[in-house]
Scaffold this motif. Structure first.
Motif, PDB file in Angstrom:
ATOM      1  N   PHE A 283       0.840  -1.207   0.000  1.00 11.83           N
ATOM      2  CA  PHE A 283       0.000   0.000   0.000  1.00 11.83           C
ATOM      3  C   PHE A 283       0.876   1.259   0.000  1.00 11.83           C
ATOM      4  O   PHE A 283       0.653   2.191  -0.774  1.00 11.83           O
ATOM      5  CB  PHE A 283      -0.897  -0.022   1.252  1.00 11.83           C
ATOM      6  N   VAL A 284       1.901   1.233   0.845  1.00 14.81           N
ATOM      7  CA  VAL A 284       2.789   2.401   0.971  1.00 14.81           C
ATOM      8  C   VAL A 284       3.694   2.521  -0.267  1.00 14.81           C
ATOM      9  O   VAL A 284       3.870   3.611  -0.821  1.00 14.81           O
ATOM     10  CB  VAL A 284       3.646   2.260   2.263  1.00 14.81           C
ATOM     11  N   VAL A 285       4.239   1.381  -0.716  1.00 13.89           N
ATOM     12  CA  VAL A 285       5.143   1.424  -1.874  1.00 13.89           C
ATOM     13  C   VAL A 285       4.370   1.842  -3.132  1.00 13.89           C
ATOM     14  O   VAL A 285       4.872   2.636  -3.938  1.00 13.89           O
ATOM     15  CB  VAL A 285       5.841   0.050  -2.082  1.00 13.89           C
TER      16      VAL A 285
ATOM     17  N   ARG B 295       1.921   3.803  -3.349  1.00 10.64           N
ATOM     18  CA  ARG B 295       1.716   5.259  -3.306  1.00 10.64           C
ATOM     19  C   ARG B 295       3.000   5.970  -3.728  1.00 10.64           C
ATOM     20  O   ARG B 295       2.970   6.919  -4.531  1.00 10.64           O
ATOM     21  CB  ARG B 295       1.332   5.675  -1.888  1.00 10.64           C
ATOM     22  N   ALA B 296       4.140   5.483  -3.201  1.00 10.38           N
ATOM     23  CA  ALA B 296       5.417   6.108  -3.559  1.00 10.38           C
ATOM     24  C   ALA B 296       5.692   5.946  -5.050  1.00 10.38           C
ATOM     25  O   ALA B 296       6.201   6.862  -5.708  1.00 10.38           O
ATOM     26  CB  ALA B 296       6.531   5.480  -2.737  1.00 10.38           C
ATOM     27  N   VAL B 297       5.344   4.775  -5.606  1.00 13.27           N
ATOM     28  CA  VAL B 297       5.546   4.525  -7.045  1.00 13.27           C
ATOM     29  C   VAL B 297       4.684   5.488  -7.871  1.00 13.27           C
ATOM     30  O   VAL B 297       5.155   6.108  -8.822  1.00 13.27           O
ATOM     31  CB  VAL B 297       5.212   3.050  -7.396  1.00 13.27           C
TER      32      VAL B 297
ATOM     33  N   TRP C 183       9.150   1.859 -12.275  1.00 14.06           N
ATOM     34  CA  TRP C 183       9.022   1.132 -11.012  1.00 14.06           C
ATOM     35  C   TRP C 183       8.045  -0.023 -11.163  1.00 14.06           C
ATOM     36  O   TRP C 183       8.248  -1.097 -10.598  1.00 14.06           O
ATOM     37  CB  TRP C 183       8.558   2.068  -9.898  1.00 14.06           C
ATOM     38  N   THR C 184       6.975   0.218 -11.927  1.00 19.79           N
ATOM     39  CA  THR C 184       6.008  -0.863 -12.154  1.00 19.79           C
ATOM     40  C   THR C 184       6.680  -1.997 -12.908  1.00 19.79           C
ATOM     41  O   THR C 184       6.519  -3.180 -12.566  1.00 19.79           O
ATOM     42  CB  THR C 184       4.797  -0.329 -12.947  1.00 19.79           C
TER      43      THR C 184
ATOM     44  N   THR D 199       2.220  -4.650  -4.427  1.00 24.67           N
ATOM     45  CA  THR D 199       2.444  -3.300  -4.966  1.00 24.67           C
ATOM     46  C   THR D 199       1.730  -3.142  -6.312  1.00 24.67           C
ATOM     47  O   THR D 199       1.047  -2.145  -6.552  1.00 24.67           O
ATOM     48  CB  THR D 199       3.956  -3.044  -5.134  1.00 24.67           C
TER      49      THR D 199
ATOM     50  N   TRP E 102      -3.990   4.003  -6.380  1.00 28.74           N
ATOM     51  CA  TRP E 102      -3.382   5.334  -6.301  1.00 28.74           C
ATOM     52  C   TRP E 102      -3.530   6.104  -7.605  1.00 28.74           C
ATOM     53  O   TRP E 102      -2.573   6.383  -8.297  1.00 28.74           O
ATOM     54  CB  TRP E 102      -1.913   5.226  -5.886  1.00 28.74           C
TER      55      TRP E 102
ATOM     56  N   GLU F 123      -7.469  12.773  -0.906  1.00 35.31           N
ATOM     57  CA  GLU F 123      -6.499  13.043   0.152  1.00 35.31           C
ATOM     58  C   GLU F 123      -6.339  14.556   0.337  1.00 35.31           C
ATOM     59  O   GLU F 123      -6.314  15.066   1.469  1.00 35.31           O
ATOM     60  CB  GLU F 123      -5.162  12.396  -0.226  1.00 35.31           C
TER      61      GLU F 123
END
Lengths: 253, 283
Positions: free
Chosen positions: A78-80, A82-84, A93-94, A141, A148, A156
């Motif tokens: 979930f966090v990664v 978002r960063a991606v 990154w994907t 991820t 995202w 947000e």
């Protein structure tokens, strides 16, 4: 008529494994050429709770490992993701997240084994967990990257404009929005850990005896009844998940 | 949520760095630079590759299993979606197709071994019915040279998943409405299936089909139980070589691991191209 025949054939095809494994688990002295067991016994099932039987311990270890993989991979994913999504080159990154897909888990285990040994994690639950996370984290991820989007960012920002702290925005806006996808990711990463045999077998060097490892051991020892009991135990959690939420089983990144 | 700056480098280090470091280690191991019996740089393991048929046979056998398994699964799934639409919408079929998704590969392999081996359930039934007179009279369906048992196990696991996937695409693409439209324009049902529905389903499902192909190519659990010691599938071949007591075999095993991983990485690049092309086409 054709439709009924098709359904009948598929019911037989998919129900037979449960029937045959059940017969194997309770059949006593069942040898060729008997089509059905000459006697039935609940001994292998009773053995489950015997102190010297490793099946229950294996069940616990499998649940612990798969559960830890699911929670860590889903939270991390979930966090990664978002960063991606907010990085300069999300496409790259994907693409990199697909890398572990290229390697079968057992080959991945073989490749990372020298480093696992150097980290003194060989044969430990931690080593197996690290290996499983190498597969589960990028999977989570990729699965969660669809959350995202611009819409999530706008929600947000809106929450922030209305006075939410980042933590409040996460708790009251983002997590409820992502809940269905998070559930799917939890289920899928749990199954990834639950089903694994090759990676666990290589990295555990026989010391972490999950249920899949035990099925293989019992098959090697020609202990059909215990292998069948272990197999049925392996089928139990995924079957419950199927009853609870079958759509969570199908989604792929 | 606050952005975590070092997160992506950490992610890269764990998920990409560690496997790539392993790949580098395997490459160095294959030229004798690292490993328990490393004696310094040598190209002899790469030269020996030309005379070693084991890896080549394992690659050819894996390719055969993957092509046959995924090919049969695709054909079965397409046939069900294109020819049995009413049944697919009727209870209990949609739910039934989910059942194999809860089956670990190892359990499927164990079940098929109990069902299809010469002392297995089918053999016993055929003996009782008088179709066979002894264990040996029953055909070899598992641990056979052609990998029939391995293919069957993969088909049983893959075709229901592909059927559900094709069905989802069928409904999403409104192929039922398109079928009526083509029928109005004079196309037969067969023409619709061959020229419109099948190409569309295959094109949209191509990345997942390729992913299934890669997963089958690197399968371990099923061939370990249902395969023979020779020929072996790639993952079993490499893992067996690495787990032998003879440490002198390690460089050759590292070489095999490196080559297979590099080959599969190439396939993933093809997959990524397919995914990107799909995204571009979807706008």
């Amino acid at each position: 008529m054709r439709s009924r025949l098709l359904i009948f054939f598929l019911v037989i095809l998919f129900a037979l494994p449960f029937g045959l494994l059940g017969l194997l688990a309770v059949g006593e002295g069942w040898r060729f050429p008997d089509a059905l067991p000459p006697a039935y016994s609940l001994e292998p099932l009773r053995g489950l709770i015997a102190a010297d039987n490793g099946l229950l311990a294996g069940l616990g270890q499998s649940l612990l490992l798969a559960g830890a993989v699911a929670v860590l991979a889903t939270a991390g994913g979930f966090v990664v993701a978002r960063a991606v999504a907010r990085s300069r080159r999300p496409g790259r990154w994907t693409a990199l997240s697909y890398l572990p897909y290229a390697l079968p888990p057992v080959l991945l285990a073989v490749l990372i084994q020298p480093f696992i040994i150097r980290m003194h994690l060989s044969g430990s639950v931690g080593g197996v967990l690290l290996g499983l996370l190498l597969v589960a984290l990028p999977f989570a991820t990729l699965l969660l990257s669809s959350f995202w989007t611009q819409r999530a960012t706008e929600y947000e920002q809106l929450a922030s404009t209305l006075g939410c702290t980042p933590r409040q925005a996460l708790r009251w806006v983002l997590l409820p929005l992502a809940a269905p996808l998070l559930r799917t990711t939890l289920v899928q990463t749990f199954l990834l850990g639950w089903f694994d045999f090759g990676l666990t077998n290589v990295l555990s060097v026989g010391k972490v005896r999950t249920l899949t490892v035990q099925v293989f051991t019992y098959v090697g020892e020609a202990n059909g009844p215990l292998a069948a009991v272990a197999s049925l135990l392996l089928l139990l959690p995924p079957a419950l998940l199927l009853l609870a939420n079958k759509s969570a089983l199908l989604r792929k990144p | 949520m606050k952005p975590l700056k070092p997160l992506l480098p950490l992610y890269a280090l764990l998920v990409i760095g560690l496997p790539l470091a392993g790949l580098g280690y395997a490459l160095l191991g294959s030229v004798g630079v690292v490993g328990p019996l490393a004696e310094g740089f040598t190209g002899r393991y790469w030269q020996a590759l030309a005379h070693d048929t084991g890896l080549l046979y394992a690659a050819a056998f894996s390719l055969w299993i993957a092509v046959a398994s995924v090919g049969i699964s695709v054909v079965l799934a397409l046939a069900l979606v294109l020819r049995a639409q009413p049944s697919l919408r009727r209870t209990p079929l949609p739910g039934l197709l989910y059942v194999p998704l809860v089956m670990p590969a190892l359990v499927m392999a164990f079940y098929l071994f109990q069902l299809l081996s010469r002392a297995g359930w089918l053999s016993r039934i055929s003996f009782q019915l008088g179709l066979t007179g002894s264990i040996e009279a029953f055909p070899e369906l598992v641990q056979d040279a052609a990998g029939v048992g391995i293919i069957l196990a993969h088909v049983l696991l893959t075709f229901p998943f592909l059927t559900l996937l094709f069905q989802a695409i069928y409904q999403e693409s409104r192929l039922a409405e398109l079928s009526q439209l083509t029928s109005t324009l004079g196309a037969s049902a067969g023409q619709f299936r061959r020229r419109i529905a099948a190409p569309l389903l295959l094109r949209r499902a191509a990345p997942t089909v390729l992913l299934s192909f890669i997963a089958t190519l690197g399968a371990y659990d099923i061939p370990l139980l249902l395969g023979r010691p020779y020929p072996q599938m790639l993952s079993v071949f490499i893992a067996t070589k690495l787990q032998r007591f003879d440490l002198r075999e390690l460089p050759a095993a590292y070489l095999a691991g490196f080559l297979v991983a590099a080959g599969l990485l190439g396939l993933i690049l093809v997959l990524l191209r397919l995914v990107n092309r799909g995204k571009v086409e979807a706008g």
